[in-house]
Design an enzyme around this catalytic site. Structure first.
Site: not given
Length: 425
Positions: A403, A405-407
């Protein structure tokens, strides 16, 4: 004004962030390579790029400076005359390419690319067999022969790196330094090469203190690292991050002096399975006193606190038996925190929306967060809890299992929220 690296919270006003816009590496995914390359489906590239561009524009509209990984790596290689050749060799070492003739042909292909940005993009995109002049008569080994064999050969000589748009994972900014992470899977270890060279040679970001290096034998990934405050971080013991890596990271941070500033490290043991993957897939901070959390971990989570021991260089470890909300409140120096359940109390919605990263949010300021549009149940609950939402279109980006945060990899945030008033609008 905002130079270098400085991240001492998850929700201080975000000033600078690093992204990677999905590119042709997604076109080199195929059903046969999904498993090894850690994908469950093949995103539609054009739509994924539109969604990612919308994500980047939302950040800019919030006053965030958006940097791109491939551009930073190219700038780093251009800044050091010897770096380009060393980068190519290091990338080849991690590529899994065994044939001597094939390696030579790939290196010749890379050397033929004059533009450094194009070189970086080619290394991410992967190398197809039809881009090389390979024939069985040139084979120097059985590995070469298998690459050129019409029956056994693969269309790809070097696999693409499709997970690289999840920039959170390969290195993590903690305070004014970085953890250059040691990735679990072979395909993701190649991503670390880009971070290593950028953090070594870039004129602005090179030379930062290193709390961990990718040469360490124990695996740790950035999605498991949450900077909870100026003196405290959380790290997930997960499918991708080992307890031994946390031991090493904690030792360096706790004894890293004022540049680190870390007094406590909290280790959260979460179930080791793909649907959870990293700590930031089961909870992220959305406000000074609030976290979104996957209810599936409540009651099963084991938490350990690591702090400096009595002897120089020693680390004290104790198990915490309180509930997650109590532990987080104590870690942040608050009377209480709110845990906002992904999917609420609906068991189907909670697992569906956690799978689509409903618990994976990116704060641009306290109480103002980016979320995936598709997680309607969780988003409605967050809004009713007073959280301001910026909803990212996410039909294709979410297929990569990560999501907002991951990106994103935050490079600079304003001081920790307890030193600020809440920002709105």
């Amino acid at each position: 004004m905002y130079e270098g690296l400085n991240v001492r919270s998850e929700i201080g006003r975000l000033r600078k962030v690093m992204l990677y816009r999905p590119g042709n590496e997604l076109l080199n995914l195929s059903p046969d390579t999904l498993g090894p390359l850690l994908f469950d489906d093949i995103p539609f590239l054009e739509e994924a790029q539109r969604e990612h561009d919308a994500f980047a524009q939302m950040l800019r509209d919030e006053g965030v400076e958006v940097l791109y990984l491939d551009e930073l790596v190219a700038e780093a290689l251009d800044a050091a005359p010897s770096a380009r050749g060393a980068f190519c060799e290091r990338w080849l070492d991690e590529s899994g390419l065994c044939g001597r003739a094939a390696r030579r042909a790939v290196r010749e292909l890379l050397d033929s690319i004059d533009d450094t940005r194009a070189l970086v993009d080619k290394c991410i995109e992967g190398v197809r067999a039809d881009e090389l002049d390979l024939s069985s008569s040139q084979a120097a080994s059985l590995a070469d022969l298998m690459l050129t064999d019409g029956n056994a050969g693969s269309p790809l000589v070097v696999d693409p790196i499709p997970n690289i748009y999840f920039t959170r994972d390969t290195f993590s900014v903690i305070g004014e330094g970085v953890s250059i992470n040691s990735m679990l899977s072979r395909t993701r270890r190649r991503e670390g090469v880009f971070g290593e060279f950028m953090l070594r040679y870039h004129p602005e970001y090179g030379g930062a203190p290193q709390w961990y290096t990718s040469s360490q034998p124990h695996n740790i990934e950035g999605g498991d690292i949450l900077v909870l405050g100026a003196d405290v971080i959380g790290v997930g013991i997960s499918e991708r991050t080992s307890p031994a890596a946390i031991d090493e990271l904690a030792h360096r941070l706790l004894w890293g002096g004022p540049v680190s500033g870390i007094e406590r490290v909290y280790a959260f043991s979460i179930p080791h399975k793909r649907s959870f993957m990293h700590l930031d897939t089961v909870f992220t901070q959305v406000d000074v006193d609030a976290f979104t959390v996957h209810p599936g971990i409540l009651g099963t989570l084991h938490v350990f606190e690591l702090s400096r021991g009595g002897r120089p260089g020693s680390v004290r470890i104790r198990r915490l038996d309180d509930t997650l909300d109590v532990i987080l409140a104590r870690a942040l120096g608050l009377d209480a925190v709110r845990l906002i359940k992904c999917g609420g109390d609906d068991p189907i919605a909670s697992v569906r929306e956690q799978w689509n990263d409903g618990s994976n949010t990116l704060a641009v300021a306290p109480g103002r967060v980016l979320v995936y549009q598709r997680n309607a149940v969780t988003n409605d609950i967050l809004a009713r809890e007073g959280i301001e939402l910026l909803e990212i279109p996410s039909a294709e980006l979410s297929r990569g299992r990560g999501g907002p945060h991951c990106m994103s990899m935050a490079f600079w945030r304003d001081p920790p929220p307890r030193m600020m008033t809440k920002v709105t609008g």
